[in-house]
Enzyme design. Structure first.
Site, PDB file in Angstrom:
ATOM      1  N   GLU A 126       0.656  -0.891   0.279  1.00 46.32           N
ATOM      2  CA  GLU A 126       0.000   0.081  -0.026  1.00 46.32           C
ATOM      3  C   GLU A 126       1.105   1.570  -0.089  1.00 46.32           C
ATOM      4  O   GLU A 126       1.777   1.207   0.905  1.00 46.32           O
ATOM      5  CB  GLU A 126      -0.691  -0.703   1.269  1.00 46.32           C
ATOM      6  CG  GLU A 126      -2.089   0.683   1.404  1.00 46.32           C
ATOM      7  CD  GLU A 126      -2.872   1.715   2.575  1.00 46.32           C
ATOM      8  OE1 GLU A 126      -3.028   0.594   3.491  1.00 46.32           O
ATOM      9  OE2 GLU A 126      -3.728   1.694   2.316  1.00 46.32           O
ATOM     10  N   GLY A 258       3.083   1.963  10.521  1.00 51.10           N
ATOM     11  CA  GLY A 258       3.496   2.119  11.796  1.00 51.10           C
ATOM     12  C   GLY A 258       2.652   0.195  11.255  1.00 51.10           C
ATOM     13  O   GLY A 258       3.789  -0.540  12.221  1.00 51.10           O
ATOM     14  N   ASN A 262      -2.521  -6.417   4.675  1.00 50.02           N
ATOM     15  CA  ASN A 262      -2.272  -7.414   4.448  1.00 50.02           C
ATOM     16  C   ASN A 262      -3.259  -8.379   5.037  1.00 50.02           C
ATOM     17  O   ASN A 262      -2.659  -9.088   5.819  1.00 50.02           O
ATOM     18  CB  ASN A 262      -0.715  -8.484   3.626  1.00 50.02           C
ATOM     19  CG  ASN A 262       0.132  -6.862   4.162  1.00 50.02           C
ATOM     20  OD1 ASN A 262      -0.083  -5.889   2.895  1.00 50.02           O
ATOM     21  ND2 ASN A 262       0.740  -6.796   5.309  1.00 50.02           N
ATOM     22  N   GLU A 295      -5.196  -3.096  12.855  1.00 50.94           N
ATOM     23  CA  GLU A 295      -4.349  -3.942  11.352  1.00 50.94           C
ATOM     24  C   GLU A 295      -6.035  -5.363  11.365  1.00 50.94           C
ATOM     25  O   GLU A 295      -6.653  -5.298  10.782  1.00 50.94           O
ATOM     26  CB  GLU A 295      -3.412  -4.381  11.136  1.00 50.94           C
ATOM     27  CG  GLU A 295      -2.501  -3.244  11.819  1.00 50.94           C
ATOM     28  CD  GLU A 295      -2.860  -2.049  10.555  1.00 50.94           C
ATOM     29  OE1 GLU A 295      -3.346  -2.380   9.732  1.00 50.94           O
ATOM     30  OE2 GLU A 295      -2.543  -0.851  11.013  1.00 50.94           O
TER      31      GLU A 295
END
Ligand code: BES
Ligand code: ZN
Length: 855
Positions: A126, A258, A262, A295
């Protein structure tokens, strides 16, 4: 200027891609200097783009070894940005494109694409890193199923999805969920895992692994615990379960950001995974918990539903930040988390919104997308969702989110899609609300009140300031949460959300016996700057009596800012009523220690400069610095003899735990120690340093010493103890710079950059030193210009190697227009010097040009 003008990308130009990719097969033959990537793409014409089109694939820095269409060699046209196959070379039906490229991960210093970090291979794709791995339509609306084969002798080989096969020197992974290329990941290295098992609500068994370097495996327990709590929370609060058999997290030392979500293989900056009481502060623990959650939550808000294009970035980031804020609030104290979030919003986003880099939550153009992972997209993006929730109510929010997941699972969606689910779930028209997404700038909310015959009237006026490229604004929809208190402290009107839609609007409260005291914008219900001439006595009253914990804290903060402002502009002394109120609060042991610690935190210098600038003053960094120190001294003197007792009473009971309660006690203790050292010359802090057995106290005591010009011996001890631990040593670097006196900051920084341990190619280290200097307000803006020069020098040095990190750190200069003409001239000259450099990256060039554009 030697620069070329890079292309601007516009939201209005969006078109679906010419082709669909039904399946992707990748084979990696890993080698540091010559990794081969074979890509087999099953392509088909996209019915959404009728006609027979050429195929344009993104690709950067790739050496093409072969290219075939349905097994036949073809000759594509190559350019620095990609590959084109003319329509005449392509069938009008589905076909197979196979390319083989060579790349050199060891030479990749930009840390995007496939790179190496201390012997291990890892990826960061990204936003547009996949094009540095293979030729591909590197855009989020092209979604496909990936199968990945990795060939390497390294023991651990990981990619997205579920493991399929493990050979002697190979591994195959298959991801059943279609995904855009930015969610691709690969890791290979000599790693060890900290593992656990998790069973989802519907009974799926999931293996959880946190992969780290040998020796770090005993610092993963907190991250694992946070992950498990996140998974449970998302099931309970949003009804979302995990959807693969394995969830891998990998910690790497060289990472621009940070962490990254994925699919099934999150990659983390090691500083947001590794923690033990000896090495991590309470702040680190809280940060790890929030980032692990963030995440993980992306698995639904980002991965299952992704973004149609990068203009929609807030669709996943704003929502996921909002969700991680809710999570931390539930895990810890909701009031404390809210106060901390608002402090960050003001420090980072209000600052951005008031300067040359201001942009809407959904921008409509960009040059380099990496420059738009900003406080506005993230923090304001989360606030906008909070406002939406406040307007529609909690139940409607839940219904809208369920509809969002039902309707858009598997989609690459837009902000229009997002707002439509709220419209459909509630019957509301959100066309005015949408301006929060499309217009930049922080609204200013002016308030006046009136009381007569038992009727209390609040009149609000909103002012929406001009921002770069957007001179005219619309009134915003503002949810204004208000409560009214009686002069005796009773709440006569509980929290009510007023819905403001006009530029100027009044609201009436009837049947009141006396003139009430209003508590306005409870919980920080709208992302605005509140402007009301509030008497100090009223602030003190709310600080003592408000039932809303946010506004109670806010009253204290506003009081402190009023005091600081008068000290800066009128050379006033620290006001006695402020000191009394704060001392009272600090010693009130019926209150949560975390909350008292927050109240004791004085407003930051940059925040003060921003506030003064917003009120039409030219902020003087030296005077702000002096005033803040003087406030600290006065507070220390006021609490004086009570401090040692306060510190003793808050001593840890039992072994260290990282939970919010224990952390809150430590926070208050460390704050008190900082004040005490102003009185005793650091004696208590020296003793505390000597017996500290966790990093929070170690750093707390060291900060207290540095603050009073002591601590040289302790810095040496710290270095001797921790020199082998990169993440801990980052603290050693940044602390010295953070506490350097304004006139010394540049020199202290320069000295540190001369040490062998200053590994400036490591982003964490670069930020701990150069980033720390820009965060020392009076030091960075010192009139000598030495800091401006030093930061500019280092940006120029880093840019050719790592443009993303250079561009991020360059935001140090985003406030240059606030200050006096002398400082402006020096800063501007430095920005122009950067811009004049040959071969500036697109990333840094865009940032500098935008910052200079404000002139
Ligand atoms: N998707 C981002 C990571 C990212 C950011 C990749 C920019 C590429 C460019 C990730 O989900 C994220 O937002 N990470 C944040 C931390 C988070 C807790 C706000 C980060 O890395 O700072
Ligand atoms: Zn994110």
């Amino acid at each position: 200027m030697t620069q070329t003008t890079p292309q601007t990308v516009r939201l209005a130009d969006y078109q679906p891609f010419t082709h669909l990719i039904q399946k992707v097969d990748l084979t990696f033959t890993l080698s540091p200097s010559a990794t081969k990537v074979k890509a087999r793409l099953a392509l088909a014409p996209n019915p959404a783009r009728p006609g027979h089109h050429a195929l344009k694939l993104d690709g950067e820095g790739l050496r093409l070894l072969s290219c075939t269409v349905d097994g036949v060699d073809v000759a594509p046209k190559l350019s620095p940005t990609g590959l084109t196959l003319a329509a005449r070379l392509l069938p009008k039906r589905p076909f197979i494109l196979e390319t083989v490229v060579e790349i050199a991960p060891e030479a990749n210093t930009a840390l995007t694409g496939l790179y190496m970090s201390r012997g291990m291979y890892c990826t960061q794709c990204e936003a547009e890193g996949f094009r540095r791995i293979t030729f591909y339509p590197d855009r989020p609306d092209v979604m496909s199923r990936f199968k990945v084969r990795i060939e390497s002798k390294l023991p651990i080989l990981l990619s997205n999805g579920n493991p399929v096969r493990r050979g002697k020197a190979s591994a195959v992974w298959s991801d059943p969920w279609p995904k855009p290329s930015y969610l691709f990941a690969l890791v290979a290295g000599d790693l060890v895992s900290h593992s656990a098992k998790y069973t989802t609500k519907s009974g799926r068994e999931v293996v959880l692994n946190i992969w780290v370097r040998r020796g770090d495996e005993d610092r993963c327990a907190y991250a694992m615990d946070s992950l498990i709590r996140s998974m449970r929370w998302d099931e309970e609060v949003y009804g979302r379960e995990y959807d693969l058999n394995v969830f891998n997290i990998v910690a790497v030392d060289d990472f621009n950001m940070g962490a990254m979500e994925n699919k099934g293989l999150n990659i983390f900056n090691s500083r947001y995974v590794l923690a033990s009481p000896e090495t991590a502060t309470d702040e680190d623990f809280a940060r790890i918990e929030a980032i692990i959650a963030h995440e993980y939550f992306h698995n639904w808000t980002g991965n299952r539903i992704t973004c149609r294009d990068w203009f929609q970035l807030c669709l996943k980031e704003g929502l996921t930040v909002f969700r991680d804020q809710q999570f931390s609030g539930d895990m810890r104290s909701a009031a404390v988390r809210r106060i901390e979030d608002v402090m960050t919003l003001r420090a980072r986003q209000f600052r951005e919104d008031a300067g040359p880099l201001a942009h809407p939550v959904r921008p409509d153009s960009f040059v380099e997308i990496n420059n738009f992972y900003t406080a506005t997209v993230y923090e304001k993006g989360a606030e906008v969702i909070g406002m939406l929730k406040r307007l529609v109510g909690d139940d409607a929010y839940t219904r809208a989110l369920d509809l969002y997941f039902d309707r858009h699972d598997g989609d690459a969606a837009t902000i229009e899609d997002w707002l439509k689910v709220f419209e459909d779930a509630t019957g509301r028209d959100l066309s005015q609300f949408k301006y929060w997404y499309t217009e930049a700038g922080t609204p200013k909310l002016h308030v006046t009140d009136h009381f007569a015959d038992g009727v209390y009237t609040l009149t609000f006026e909103q002012e929406n300031p001009a921002t770069p490229g957007q001179p005219e604004k619309h009134p915003k929809v503002l949810p204004i949460a208000v409560g009214l208190l009686n002069p005796n402290g009773d709440e006569v009107v509980p929290t009510t959300v007023l819905e403001m839609t006009e530029a100027r609007q009044s609201f009436r409260f009837e049947g009141l016996a006396a003139h009430p005291i209003p508590s306005i914008l409870r919980g920080f219900s709208a992302a605005v700057v509140l402007d009301r001439d509030t008497p100090a006595a009223e602030r003190a009253f709310l600080l003592a009596h408000d039932t809303d914990p946010f506004n109670r804290w806010e009253a204290g903060r506003a009081l402190a800012k009023d005091v600081m402002r008068r000290m800066v502009t009128d050379a006033a002394e620290p006001a006695a009523d402020w000191l009394d109120a704060l001392a009272h609060l600090a010693l009130d042991d019926t209150l949560d220690p975390a909350y008292r610690a927050l109240a004791l935190r004085l407003p930051g210098e940059d925040d003060m400069a921003q506030t003064l600038h917003g009120a039409g003053h030219v902020p003087d960094p030296d005077r702000i610095h002096a005033a803040r120190r003087k406030m600290g001294d006065a507070l220390a003197a006021r609490l004086g003899p009570r401090l040692p007792r306060l510190i003793d009473d808050l001593a840890d009971v039992g072994p260290f735990t990282p939970d919010a309660k224990a952390a809150g006690r430590r926070a208050l203790r460390v704050a008190a120690l900082g004040l005490l050292s102003r009185l005793d010359g650091g004696a208590a802090a020296e003793a505390a340093y000597a017996k500290a057995n966790n990093m929070t106290e170690e750093i707390g005591a060291l900060s207290a010493l540095l603050d009073v010009g002591k601590g040289a011996a302790q810095l040496d001890l710290f270095q001797a103890r921790w020199s082998a631990d990169r993440n801990v040593m980052d603290k050693w670097f940044s602390l010295q710079i953070a506490h350097a006196a304004p006139a010394d900051a540049a020199r202290v920084t320069a000295t540190l950059t001369d040490t062998a341990a200053f590994d400036w190619k490591n982003p964490n280290r670069f930020r701990s030193v150069i980033g720390a200097l820009s965060a020392n307000h009076a030091g960075f803006h010192h009139l000598s210009g030495a800091s401006y020069r030093l930061v500019a020098d280092w940006l120029l040095r880093l840019d050719p190697l790592n443009p993303q990190t250079a561009a991020r750190v360059s935001t140090a200069f985003e406030t240059w227009h606030r200050y006096d003409t002398t400082r402006q001239q020096i800063a501007k000259a430095e920005l122009q010097r950067i811009l004049a450099a040959p071969k500036l990256s697109r990333d840094l060039q865009e940032m500098i040009e935008r910052m200079l554009g404000a002139a």
